[in-house]
Write a protein that holds these residues in place. Structure first.
Motif, mmCIF file in Angstrom:
data_model
loop_
_atom_site.group_PDB
_atom_site.id
_atom_site.type_symbol
_atom_site.label_atom_id
_atom_site.label_comp_id
_atom_site.label_asym_id
_atom_site.label_seq_id
_atom_site.Cartn_x
_atom_site.Cartn_y
_atom_site.Cartn_z
ATOM 1 N N LEU A 24 0.827 -1.207 0.000
ATOM 2 C CA LEU A 24 0.000 0.000 0.000
ATOM 3 C C LEU A 24 0.863 1.261 0.000
ATOM 4 N N TYR A 333 -8.224 -2.051 -0.393
ATOM 5 C CA TYR A 333 -7.164 -2.636 -1.227
ATOM 6 C C TYR A 333 -7.411 -4.122 -1.501
ATOM 7 N N MET A 352 -4.376 -4.867 -9.068
ATOM 8 C CA MET A 352 -4.734 -4.238 -7.802
ATOM 9 C C MET A 352 -5.975 -3.393 -8.022
ATOM 10 N N LEU A 354 -8.556 -0.728 -5.906
ATOM 11 C CA LEU A 354 -8.912 -0.006 -4.680
ATOM 12 C C LEU A 354 -10.420 0.165 -4.707
ATOM 13 N N GLU A 410 -6.611 0.712 -9.933
ATOM 14 C CA GLU A 410 -5.600 0.835 -8.885
ATOM 15 C C GLU A 410 -5.773 2.102 -8.050
#
Ligand code: ATP
Length: 457
Positions: A24, A333, A352, A354, A410
């Motif tokens: 992160l 996340y 990834m 979010l 992301e």
């Protein structure tokens, strides 16, 4: 070694074993959320700069909090007070004498640390760096930053950077009550910077030396304190749940015995399951501060109607913006092995995402033209300009569409709008949902309303 629930920073930073935090932190730097302050000069421990996406996320957290606790209540008003004020405020509040932590120094390796972070019981303390038990006796270390006001540097000109926003609210109680014609029960809210010379800042933005607080001081008749205390514990808990924090990651912790601050009759901390140390640690606190503060500043209250005179009790929900931001980022996340791309291009990379709540996401929409040719990009830019009237919008025309989707995932952009070669003919665009990855063909004329319905509901 003895641990308590605040035992956090040093181990994680030393052992570098916390992969989720590392990932992160790296994402935050790479994608412009958070940078080390003055990184080019080696930084300064406990200080951070919020980049272009960080400032959006932070502003969104503050906006939602203000809406819930000020805008939508008729019994709360706002304040934006000065960071430096008359030092008597801090003398009478007790901060000059008592806003301190117990500092211990290891006689072997000379590292300094906060006793409370590493010991539940005196006598069991060892140096967290070298494990030596040859330590100095704990001594009080006042964590207020000092400065001087005016051209002379002496005791009379000494001032402090505020270590919390609350005290300025208390000393403006009468001005605000009178100017806004407020009667108890009512509250005053403030969002602003606070400064603490923490002995061991760490765990990224969890504990820094400059941070922001969202505080509400709600003044009540002492006989009603229990009712309002419960109301603000519930409202604070729901603030985080409504913004998407998973229930299993947040809990209420009631402070007991020596944990309670000297002014508090009752305190409940909301704790988040941070991925360091023992997990659950304070996200915010809700305290019944009794009449301690108003009495300290010599302020009383007389009700105009029933002529009752009393010193109001204060119910205080106090949250850290930065700590809330860390919790929202961690909770949102997600990593998907092998990817989840909907495009034809093969994608075996880790993706990834979010999954930030739409109210928090830095950009609400991204415009992704499928070509840089003027016939496509010209209209896509017009659309971009139109949507910017309503929201923060990203425009990205570099690299493949799959990569562009991943870039937006992301950073948590809820909707991507692709403008393609057909768009000029059928006047439609494709809207892709970050979480479901479903794609819908929407008419350009309808796009603003469609997004308003999705984003503003
Ligand atoms: P802690 O026990 O973690 O030091 P605290 O009990 O001293 O926190 P309060 O004085 O109650 O914290 O402040 C209210 C909120 O402000 C905390 O719940 C936290 O979210 C935030 N906060 C306090 N100190 C810091 C800090 N050094 N860095 C970032 N946020 C902080």
């Amino acid at each position: 070694m003895q641990y308590n629930r605040y035992n956090i920073s040093i181990f994680m930073e030393k052992k570098q074993e916390n992969t989720k935090m590392e990932k992160l932190i790296s994402l935050c730097k790479r994608r412009g959320f958070i940078f080390q302050s003055a990184e080019v000069y080696g930084g300064l421990q406990g200080f951070w700069d919020y980049g272009p996406l960080g400032v959006e996320l932070k502003n969104n957290i503050k906006k939602v909090w203000w809406k819930k606790f000020v805008q939508q209540r008729d019994d709360v008003v706002g304040l934006d007070s000065s960071i430096i004020t008359n030092s008597t405020v801090w003398k009478n509040s007790g901060h000059v004498q008592g806003f301190s932590d117990k500092l211990v120094e290891c006689k072997k390796c000379h590292q300094r640390f906060k006793e409370a972070d590493f010991s539940n019981e005196p006598g069991f303390l060892k140096c967290p760096y070298c494990q030596s038990d040859d330590l100095t006796k704990p001594k009080d270390f006042n964590t207020m930053f000092k400065t001087f006001v005016g051209p002379t540097e002496d005791t009379a000109s000494t001032a402090y950077l505020r270590p919390e926003t609350a005290q300025n609210i208390f000393v403006q109680f009468d001005n605000i009550r009178q100017s806004m014609r407020k009667k108890v029960p009512f509250g005053i809210a403030q969002i602003g910077k606070a400064f603490r010379n923490e002995i061991t800042p760490g765990n990224f933005i969890f504990r820094s030396r400059e941070f922001e607080q969202m505080e509400l001081e709600f003044f009540v008749n002492p006989k009603d304190d229990k009712k309002y205390f419960k109301e603000f514990v519930d409202a604070s808990y729901n603030f985080f749940i409504d913004l998407g924090i998973k229930k299993e990651n947040i809990r209420k912790y009631e402070q007991k015995g020596k944990e309670l601050a000297h002014y508090s009759k009752e305190t409940i901390d909301l704790e988040y399951n941070f991925p360091f140390d023992k997990g659950f640690a304070e996200l915010m606190g809700i305290a019944n501060r009794t009449d301690y503060d108003l009495k300290a500043h010599g302020i009383t209250y007389k009700d105009d109607v029933d002529k009752e005179e009393f010193v109001p009790y204060v119910i205080e929900p106090s949250a850290g913006v930065d700590r809330a931001m860390l919790a929202f980022l961690l909770d949102a996340y997600e990593e998907i092995d092998g990817g989840r791309s909907t495009t034809t291009e093969s994608n075996k990379e880790k993706e990834m995402v979010l999954k930030l709540h739409k109210d928090l996401a830095p950009y609400k929409v991204a415009i992704l033209p499928l070509s840089k040719k003027e016939e496509v990009s010209g209209s896509a830019k017009d659309l971009y300009k139109e949507l910017q009237k309503y929201w923060m919008v990203a425009y990205d025309d570099a690299s493949s569409i799959g990569r562009r989707y991943r870039r937006q995932d992301e950073i948590g952009t809820p909707y991507c709008v692709t403008y393609d070669f057909d768009s000029n003919d059928d006047k439609k665009v494709t809207v892709r949902d970050r979480d479901t990855m479903e794609q819908e063909r929407i008419s350009v004329d309808e796009l603003v309303n469609y997004l308003k319905h999705k984003l503003d509901s």
